[in-house]
Design an enzyme around this catalytic site. Structure first.
Site, mmCIF file in Angstrom:
data_model
loop_
_atom_site.group_PDB
_atom_site.id
_atom_site.type_symbol
_atom_site.label_atom_id
_atom_site.label_comp_id
_atom_site.label_asym_id
_atom_site.label_seq_id
_atom_site.Cartn_x
_atom_site.Cartn_y
_atom_site.Cartn_z
ATOM 1 N N HIS A 63 0.848 -1.195 0.000
ATOM 2 C CA HIS A 63 0.000 0.000 0.000
ATOM 3 C C HIS A 63 0.882 1.242 0.000
ATOM 4 O O HIS A 63 2.110 1.144 0.109
ATOM 5 C CB HIS A 63 -0.983 -0.006 1.174
ATOM 6 C CG HIS A 63 -0.352 0.041 2.529
ATOM 7 N ND1 HIS A 63 0.421 -0.978 3.044
ATOM 8 C CD2 HIS A 63 -0.401 1.003 3.498
ATOM 9 C CE1 HIS A 63 0.822 -0.663 4.265
ATOM 10 N NE2 HIS A 63 0.347 0.529 4.559
ATOM 11 N N HIS A 65 1.248 3.925 2.006
ATOM 12 C CA HIS A 65 1.706 4.673 3.167
ATOM 13 C C HIS A 65 3.224 4.781 3.131
ATOM 14 O O HIS A 65 3.922 3.849 2.697
ATOM 15 C CB HIS A 65 1.242 4.004 4.466
ATOM 16 C CG HIS A 65 -0.150 4.383 4.852
ATOM 17 N ND1 HIS A 65 -0.966 3.587 5.622
ATOM 18 C CD2 HIS A 65 -0.884 5.510 4.572
ATOM 19 C CE1 HIS A 65 -2.134 4.191 5.799
ATOM 20 N NE2 HIS A 65 -2.104 5.344 5.173
ATOM 21 N N ASP A 67 5.727 4.579 5.156
ATOM 22 C CA ASP A 67 6.647 3.618 5.773
ATOM 23 C C ASP A 67 6.746 2.320 4.979
ATOM 24 O O ASP A 67 7.494 1.420 5.355
ATOM 25 C CB ASP A 67 6.230 3.324 7.220
ATOM 26 C CG ASP A 67 4.813 2.800 7.361
ATOM 27 O OD1 ASP A 67 3.925 3.288 6.642
ATOM 28 O OD2 ASP A 67 4.591 1.890 8.185
ATOM 29 N N HIS A 68 6.013 2.249 3.860
ATOM 30 C CA HIS A 68 6.065 1.067 3.011
ATOM 31 C C HIS A 68 6.617 1.350 1.615
ATOM 32 O O HIS A 68 6.860 0.416 0.863
ATOM 33 C CB HIS A 68 4.679 0.427 2.895
ATOM 34 C CG HIS A 68 4.193 -0.154 4.175
ATOM 35 N ND1 HIS A 68 4.193 -1.507 4.443
ATOM 36 C CD2 HIS A 68 3.705 0.439 5.298
ATOM 37 C CE1 HIS A 68 3.724 -1.721 5.655
ATOM 38 N NE2 HIS A 68 3.419 -0.548 6.200
ATOM 39 N N HIS A 140 -7.717 -1.862 5.567
ATOM 40 C CA HIS A 140 -6.838 -0.833 6.108
ATOM 41 C C HIS A 140 -7.440 0.530 5.764
ATOM 42 O O HIS A 140 -8.461 0.619 5.078
ATOM 43 C CB HIS A 140 -5.436 -1.002 5.528
ATOM 44 C CG HIS A 140 -4.388 -0.217 6.262
ATOM 45 N ND1 HIS A 140 -4.266 -0.205 7.633
ATOM 46 C CD2 HIS A 140 -3.385 0.592 5.795
ATOM 47 C CE1 HIS A 140 -3.265 0.561 7.983
ATOM 48 N NE2 HIS A 140 -2.711 1.068 6.895
ATOM 49 N N ASP A 211 -0.560 -3.945 5.791
ATOM 50 C CA ASP A 211 -1.254 -3.522 7.009
ATOM 51 C C ASP A 211 -2.730 -3.904 6.897
ATOM 52 O O ASP A 211 -3.366 -3.679 5.856
ATOM 53 C CB ASP A 211 -1.131 -2.018 7.193
ATOM 54 C CG ASP A 211 0.296 -1.590 7.518
ATOM 55 O OD1 ASP A 211 1.185 -2.464 7.560
ATOM 56 O OD2 ASP A 211 0.513 -0.378 7.726
ATOM 57 N N HIS A 269 6.037 -5.505 11.870
ATOM 58 C CA HIS A 269 5.344 -4.220 11.900
ATOM 59 C C HIS A 269 4.963 -3.845 13.332
ATOM 60 O O HIS A 269 3.814 -3.570 13.655
ATOM 61 C CB HIS A 269 4.089 -4.282 11.007
ATOM 62 C CG HIS A 269 3.580 -2.937 10.582
ATOM 63 N ND1 HIS A 269 2.599 -2.264 11.265
ATOM 64 C CD2 HIS A 269 3.903 -2.136 9.533
ATOM 65 C CE1 HIS A 269 2.336 -1.123 10.663
ATOM 66 N NE2 HIS A 269 3.117 -1.015 9.607
#
Length: 313
Positions: A63, A65, A67-68, A140, A211, A269
């Site tokens: 996805h 976000h 941090d990914h 999510h 997530d 995570h």
């Protein structure tokens, strides 16, 4: 086939852990590395690892976000300087192409290899003679996908003693028999593959989720997997917080593993609130109480993915 975790933290990095990225090392299977998510600093983590960017074949983004995926522009740009000249394909949700192309355009980055970005809405995202990768939408705050990597069944072992009696030595005839074809022996006899080929070996299944809250899609993707990689952002005492922020607890990850009938669960995570080893161990203990074969993902550790030892009858 091995897993190598390059980042196990949620949201932001810490002094102990980087943000999300996990590599699937397939050196024996196809002499390449596949990457799942690419948080900021992933290329630095790779420099400290036995992995090589020149071997990177596919990247799967769960996805959008930060941090990914904030590590993608730097990794893509640096790959050529580390010997990467083969094509690189990146799979991910809609919007990924705009993010990558805008980053590279505005930074005037020059990519000296073929780069392809494939956006998807789930389903079969990749298939060749040896692997199939399936994806499904999880639960999510934004579209987040899980990936199910299926190694196709491997041919059984040829009986070298029988082949030697027929005067057949390693070479093209071996390859035909491995494919299930019949061949003519040097003595003029027809030899069928079924006479010299053992039972095929079942391929392995690795499920890596983005997530997510607990959901049916996670269970479907993880069904009978040899390995499941599942987020465990919080302890279950914060289940309400996990639900509010569309994440899972360690117990919920274990419940998914148990329901899906997986062989091994890796928790990852982790919230940055869990800093000490004692706090992390609580996450593992919580999962183990539900699903015994649970363990914490540790960064810079190679985890071999074992075959369950079952042949196909």
């Amino acid at each position: 086939m091995e897993l190598y975790f390059l980042g196990t933290n949620a949201g932001v990095p810490s002094l102990e852990r980087n943000v999300t990225s996990v590599a699937l090392r397939l050196l024996e299977e196809r002499r390449s590395v596949w990457l799942f998510d690419c948080g900021e600093g992933t290329q630095h983590q790779i420099l400290r690892s036995p992995l090589k960017l020149s071997k990177l074949e596919y990247i799967f983004i769960t996805h959008l976000h930060g941090d990914h995926l904030f590590g993608l522009p730097g990794l893509i740009s640096s790959r050529a300087y580390q010997g990467g000249d083969t094509p690189l394909v990146i799979f991910g949700p809609r919007g990924l192409k705009r993010f990558v192309e805008t980053s590279l355009e505005l930074s005037e980055s020059r990519i000296q290899y073929k780069l392809e970005i494939v956006e998807h809405d789930g389903g079969i995202v990749l298939e060749d003679d040896f692997f199939r990768v399936e994806s499904a939408l999880l639960e999510h705050r934004i579209p987040s996908y899980g990936y199910r990597v299926i190694e196709k069944d491997l041919p059984g072992k040829l009986d070298a003693e029988i082949l030697e009696r027929y005067g057949i030595r390693p070479g093209p005839l071996y390859g035909k028999l491995k494919k299930g074809e019949s061949v003519m022996t040097p003595g003029g006899e027809m030899l069928h593959a079924s006479e010299v080929l053992g039972k095929p070996k079942a391929g392995r299944i690795v499920t890596i989720l983005g997530d997510t809250r607990s959901c049916q899609a996670a269970e479907v993707l993880a069904k009978d997997a040899d390995v499941l990689v599942h987020e465990a952002t919080f302890l279950h005492e914060l289940a309400d917080t996990a639900h509010e922020y569309h994440h899972s607890t360690a117990r919920q990850a274990a419940e998914t593993a148990k329901t899906a009938g997986v062989n091994e669960l890796f928790l990852t995570h982790f919230s940055s609130r869990y800093k000490s080893e004692e706090q992390l161990e609580r996450l593992q203990q919580e999962a183990e109480a539900v699903f015994v074969n649970s363990q914490l993902a540790r960064e810079h550790v190679l985890y071999p993915i074992q075959r369950r030892g079952k042949d196909i009858s």
